[in-house]
Enzyme design. Structure first.
Site, PDB file in Angstrom:
ATOM      1  N   ASP A 226     120.525 -13.241 -61.839  1.00 42.34           N
ATOM      2  CA  ASP A 226     120.702 -12.996 -63.290  1.00 42.34           C
ATOM      3  C   ASP A 226     119.929 -13.343 -64.237  1.00 42.34           C
ATOM      4  OD1 ASP A 226     122.940 -11.727 -65.476  1.00 42.34           O
ATOM      5  OD2 ASP A 226     122.523 -13.870 -66.112  1.00 42.34           O
TER       6      ASP A 226
ATOM      7  N   GLU B 214     117.213  -9.537 -61.433  1.00 44.98           N
ATOM      8  CA  GLU B 214     117.596  -8.686 -62.758  1.00 44.98           C
ATOM      9  C   GLU B 214     116.481  -8.613 -63.655  1.00 44.98           C
ATOM     10  OE1 GLU B 214     120.393  -7.607 -66.427  1.00 44.98           O
ATOM     11  OE2 GLU B 214     119.650  -9.779 -65.804  1.00 44.98           O
TER      12      GLU B 214
HETATM   13  C1  QV4 Z   1     127.218 -14.334 -80.091  1.00 47.74           C
HETATM   14  C2  QV4 Z   1     126.098 -13.498 -81.130  1.00 47.74           C
HETATM   15  C3  QV4 Z   1     124.704 -14.364 -81.098  1.00 47.74           C
HETATM   16  C4  QV4 Z   1     124.926 -15.804 -81.392  1.00 47.74           C
HETATM   17  C5  QV4 Z   1     125.899 -16.194 -80.451  1.00 47.74           C
HETATM   18  C6  QV4 Z   1     126.231 -17.924 -80.714  1.00 47.74           C
HETATM   19  O1  QV4 Z   1     125.839 -12.140 -80.960  1.00 47.74           O
HETATM   20  O2  QV4 Z   1     123.702 -13.740 -81.935  1.00 47.74           O
HETATM   21  O3  QV4 Z   1     123.752 -16.454 -81.047  1.00 47.74           O
HETATM   22  O4  QV4 Z   1     127.133 -15.538 -80.499  1.00 47.74           O
HETATM   23  O5  QV4 Z   1     126.920 -18.237 -79.694  1.00 47.74           O
HETATM   24  C7  QV4 Z   1     128.113 -12.501 -75.140  1.00 47.74           C
HETATM   25  C8  QV4 Z   1     128.105 -11.716 -76.548  1.00 47.74           C
HETATM   26  C9  QV4 Z   1     127.315 -12.284 -77.490  1.00 47.74           C
HETATM   27  C10 QV4 Z   1     127.246 -13.574 -77.710  1.00 47.74           C
HETATM   28  C11 QV4 Z   1     127.217 -14.304 -76.671  1.00 47.74           C
HETATM   29  C12 QV4 Z   1     126.979 -15.680 -76.469  1.00 47.74           C
HETATM   30  O6  QV4 Z   1     128.130 -10.489 -76.354  1.00 47.74           O
HETATM   31  O7  QV4 Z   1     127.390 -11.387 -78.897  1.00 47.74           O
HETATM   32  O8  QV4 Z   1     126.556 -13.979 -78.926  1.00 47.74           O
HETATM   33  O9  QV4 Z   1     127.782 -13.878 -75.618  1.00 47.74           O
HETATM   34  O10 QV4 Z   1     128.145 -16.404 -76.826  1.00 47.74           O
HETATM   35  C13 QV4 Z   1     126.531 -10.561 -70.684  1.00 47.74           C
HETATM   36  C14 QV4 Z   1     126.877  -9.553 -71.878  1.00 47.74           C
HETATM   37  C15 QV4 Z   1     126.528 -10.388 -73.001  1.00 47.74           C
HETATM   38  C16 QV4 Z   1     126.931 -11.609 -73.065  1.00 47.74           C
HETATM   39  C17 QV4 Z   1     126.633 -12.516 -71.940  1.00 47.74           C
HETATM   40  C18 QV4 Z   1     127.242 -13.875 -72.172  1.00 47.74           C
HETATM   41  O11 QV4 Z   1     126.269  -8.404 -71.481  1.00 47.74           O
HETATM   42  O12 QV4 Z   1     126.849  -9.422 -74.270  1.00 47.74           O
HETATM   43  O13 QV4 Z   1     126.870 -12.257 -74.360  1.00 47.74           O
HETATM   44  O14 QV4 Z   1     127.146 -11.747 -70.808  1.00 47.74           O
HETATM   45  O15 QV4 Z   1     128.849 -13.710 -72.134  1.00 47.74           O
HETATM   46  C19 QV4 Z   1     118.970  -8.344 -71.793  1.00 47.74           C
HETATM   47  C20 QV4 Z   1     118.572  -9.467 -70.419  1.00 47.74           C
HETATM   48  C21 QV4 Z   1     119.404  -9.123 -69.150  1.00 47.74           C
HETATM   49  C22 QV4 Z   1     120.898  -9.008 -69.524  1.00 47.74           C
HETATM   50  C23 QV4 Z   1     121.325  -8.000 -70.584  1.00 47.74           C
HETATM   51  C24 QV4 Z   1     122.844  -7.921 -70.968  1.00 47.74           C
HETATM   52  O16 QV4 Z   1     117.230  -9.022 -70.254  1.00 47.74           O
HETATM   53  O17 QV4 Z   1     119.201 -10.285 -68.461  1.00 47.74           O
HETATM   54  O18 QV4 Z   1     120.443  -8.167 -71.864  1.00 47.74           O
HETATM   55  N1  QV4 Z   1     121.849  -8.821 -68.199  1.00 47.74           N
HETATM   56  C25 QV4 Z   1     122.469  -9.948 -67.659  1.00 47.74           C
HETATM   57  C26 QV4 Z   1     123.728  -9.602 -67.153  1.00 47.74           C
HETATM   58  C27 QV4 Z   1     124.715  -9.713 -68.260  1.00 47.74           C
HETATM   59  C28 QV4 Z   1     124.936 -10.813 -69.033  1.00 47.74           C
HETATM   60  C29 QV4 Z   1     123.724 -11.682 -68.923  1.00 47.74           C
HETATM   61  C30 QV4 Z   1     122.561 -11.089 -68.498  1.00 47.74           C
HETATM   62  C31 QV4 Z   1     123.675 -13.013 -69.485  1.00 47.74           C
HETATM   63  O19 QV4 Z   1     124.080  -8.514 -66.378  1.00 47.74           O
HETATM   64  O20 QV4 Z   1     125.760  -9.038 -67.910  1.00 47.74           O
HETATM   65  O21 QV4 Z   1     125.337 -10.646 -70.328  1.00 47.74           O
HETATM   66  O22 QV4 Z   1     124.083 -14.146 -68.436  1.00 47.74           O
HETATM   67  O23 QV4 Z   1     118.697  -6.954 -71.517  1.00 47.74           O
END
Ligand code: QV4
Ligand code: CA
Length: 515
Positions: free
Chosen positions: A212, A248
């Site tokens: 990831d 990824e």
């Molecule tokens: C919120 C605010 C932030 C603030 C934070 C404070 O938006 O501005 O700083 O609170 O704590 C979630 C929420 C997001 C939240 C964050 C932290 O959506 O709003 O921030 O958590 O609490 C998944 C979801 C994300 C989620 C994350 C962790 O898609 O929305 O974030 O899980 O729960 C990029 C990357 C790529 C990534 C992709 C989504 O390059 O690597 O974005 N894809 C992978 C996974 C994906 C996962 C992650 C990475 C993170 O496939 O499912 O994100 O592990 O393109």
């Protein structure tokens, strides 16, 4: 040339690029958010017999429990510890799944979240799936343990501490991905804790990892972790086998960080694949299926032997991570089946099939406000995957992998494995056909008028069962029959209003008592 082929054959057998699937099995399926108990059953009752090579599972390690919103699927991307203890099951259930799946010839690929732990804004005292204590505010994760000096806070130079500019590779690697506490992966201690977690999984019998958020880790740090990994468990894998690694990295072009920066570590997800295929099948921007003749590297994709390909994934099917509007999903079933059918017939890349849960999708100003909704559950407990009499799934599990057209194309890919891309035909528009040597042939009609003509299939003479409209059962066919004559030619009719406007035949869909 010979020497090079020999070298690459050895490379393919032993290195992290080889998927470690059983010989002749060419695809894996992502059973997104399934419980381990259901996956074990699915391996035995369905995936093994139907020729699936493996399962990508949701992250198996302890994560934060998010209650606002209520238990989103994305809480699993916020690790708290490396204990195998989540809504999908505990360590005993995990072991049982790996053992039973491996025994059924279906391997397990773990989604490894190693770039970060939970969000910095999560309150101390918030629950976690195994009850481990943690305190994001002072960077304390005692169940691992990680503490303040194991994080990148000192290194990140943005005002917010989050990634603000994807054109700056230092930010992308050393700052927080949407607020998630970023690990200091240059430290041997941190590398060792992560390697210990991955080795635990390897020793239990997993075959590889989806890494990831790879874009957010320096390739060299990742390599140092991968170099610490054990070889696979010899109960199920040949001596000396390395875990399959697919990273990824979302590289749609236009950023300084490239997929190719990660090739030395293993394969990389090719996100251009699903974005482009969706555009073609939707006929957007003047695209048409005729252009698919040069699909693959010819479209600017990475080399086939480095690519992990998919039509949609758990992010972009709901507008997260590179979720453009072109992405095809189960919500557009007719085009989706064509897209997955095309992917599984075409030789490019190592293929992953998506298997989803249904959620109350609801668009407001072009955004799905329910993009967070977690798996089918009762008060937070993930629901069982029930199987209906017609072999589809209940309880809002979509089970795309059980759709006849998709399941049969997984088998098609196994049957044509290693065969060249041959006998391409197109009408200059959206009617195309191609073969895979003398083992398989597929015809698509995505135009608004019928297709009816005779094509060279490359197949031996005989009567074949179309595995899209039906199944070969014994020596009968429940769908359309295709008659290939001695010269390899066959007549195809595909109505533009057919439920599924494509036809696929292969060596094992031949009806032997008919000629
Ligand atoms: C919120 C605010 C932030 C603030 C934070 C404070 O938006 O501005 O700083 O609170 O704590 C979630 C929420 C997001 C939240 C964050 C932290 O959506 O709003 O921030 O958590 O609490 C998944 C979801 C994300 C989620 C994350 C962790 O898609 O929305 O974030 O899980 O729960 C990029 C990357 C790529 C990534 C992709 C989504 O390059 O690597 O974005 N894809 C992978 C996974 C994906 C996962 C992650 C990475 C993170 O496939 O499912 O994100 O592990 O393109
Ligand atoms: Ca990072």
């Amino acid at each position: 040339m010979k020497f090079f082929l020999l070298l690459s054959a050895i490379g393919f057998c032993w290195a992290q690029y080889a998927p470690n699937t059983k010989p002749g099995k060419t695809s894996i399926v992502h059973l997104f958010e399934w419980r381990w108990a259901d996956i074990a059953l699915e391996c035995e009752r369905y995936l093994g017999p139907k020729g699936f090579g493996g399962v990508q599972i949701s992250p198996p390690n302890e994560n934060v429990v998010i209650n606002n919103p209520s238990r989103p699927w994305w809480e699993r991307y916020q690790p708290i510890s490396y204990k195998l203890c989540t809504r999908s099951g505990n360590e005993d259930e995990f072991k049982d799944m790996v053992t039973r799946c491996n025994n059924a010839g279906v391997h397990i690929y773990v989604d490894a979240v190693i770039n970060h732990v939970c969000g910095h804004g999560v309150a101390a005292g918030t629950g976690s799936t195994c009850g481990s204590y943690f305190n994001p505010g002072n960077r304390d994760f005692p169940a691992i343990p990680f503490s303040a000096w194991d994080f990148n806070d000192g290194k990140c130079r943005t005002g917010s501490g989050d990634i603000e500019n994807y054109n700056d590779p230092y930010q992308v690697r050393d700052c927080r991905l949407s607020g998630l506490l970023d690990l200091a992966l240059e430290k041997d201690y941190v590398r060792s804790k992560i390697a210990e977690y991955l080795n635990h999984l390897i020793d239990l019998g997993v075959a590889g990892f989806r890494i990831d958020a790879s874009k957010h880790m320096w390739p060299g740090d990742m390599k140092a972790i991968l170099d610490k990994l054990h070889n696979l468990n010899t109960t199920w894998f040949p001596e000396g086998s390395k875990p399959f690694i697919y990273q990824e990295v979302i590289d749609l072009g236009g950023e300084p960080i490239k997929s190719s920066d990660y090739f030395e570590n293993g394969r990389v997800t090719e996100f251009k694949y699903g974005a482009k295929l969706g555009t073609v099948l939707r006929k957007w921007h003047g695209e048409k299926m005729a252009y698919l003749k040069s699909w693959g590297e010819g479209w600017g994709f990475m080399p086939s032997d480095r690519a992990l390909v998919f039509v949609d994934n758990h992010d972009n099917q709901r507008g997260h991570g590179a979720g453009g509007a072109s992405i095809l999903t189960f919500w557009d079933p007719r085009l989706y089946k064509m897209g997955v059918g095309f992917m599984l017939a075409h030789p490019y890349g190592f293929t992953r099939v998506m298997s989803s849960f249904r959620w109350p999708r609801y668009f407001q100003n072009g955004k799905d406000i329910n993009d967070w909704v977690g798996p089918p559950n009762n008060n937070g407990v993930i629901k069982e995957v029930t199987i209906n009499e017609d072999t589809t799934c209940g309880n809002d599990w979509v089970c795309e992998h059980r759709w006849r057209q998709i399941r049969n194309m997984v088998m098609f890919r196994n049957v044509v494995d290693g065969q060249p891309f041959t006998n391409w035909w197109d009408n200059g528009s959206n009617q195309v056909a191609f073969g895979r040597g003398n083992k398989g042939f597929i015809v698509f009609n995505n135009d608004d008028w019928p297709l009816s003509l005779t094509l060279q299939t490359g197949l031996p003479a005989g009567t074949y069962c179309d595995v899209i409209s039906g199944d070969k059962i014994g020596d009968n066919c429940t769908g359309i029959k295709i008659y290939v004559s001695g010269d390899g030619k066959a007549h195809f009719s595909v109505s533009n209003s057919a439920e599924d406007p494509f036809i696929a035949i292969h060596a094992e869909s031949k009806l032997y008592n008919l000629n």
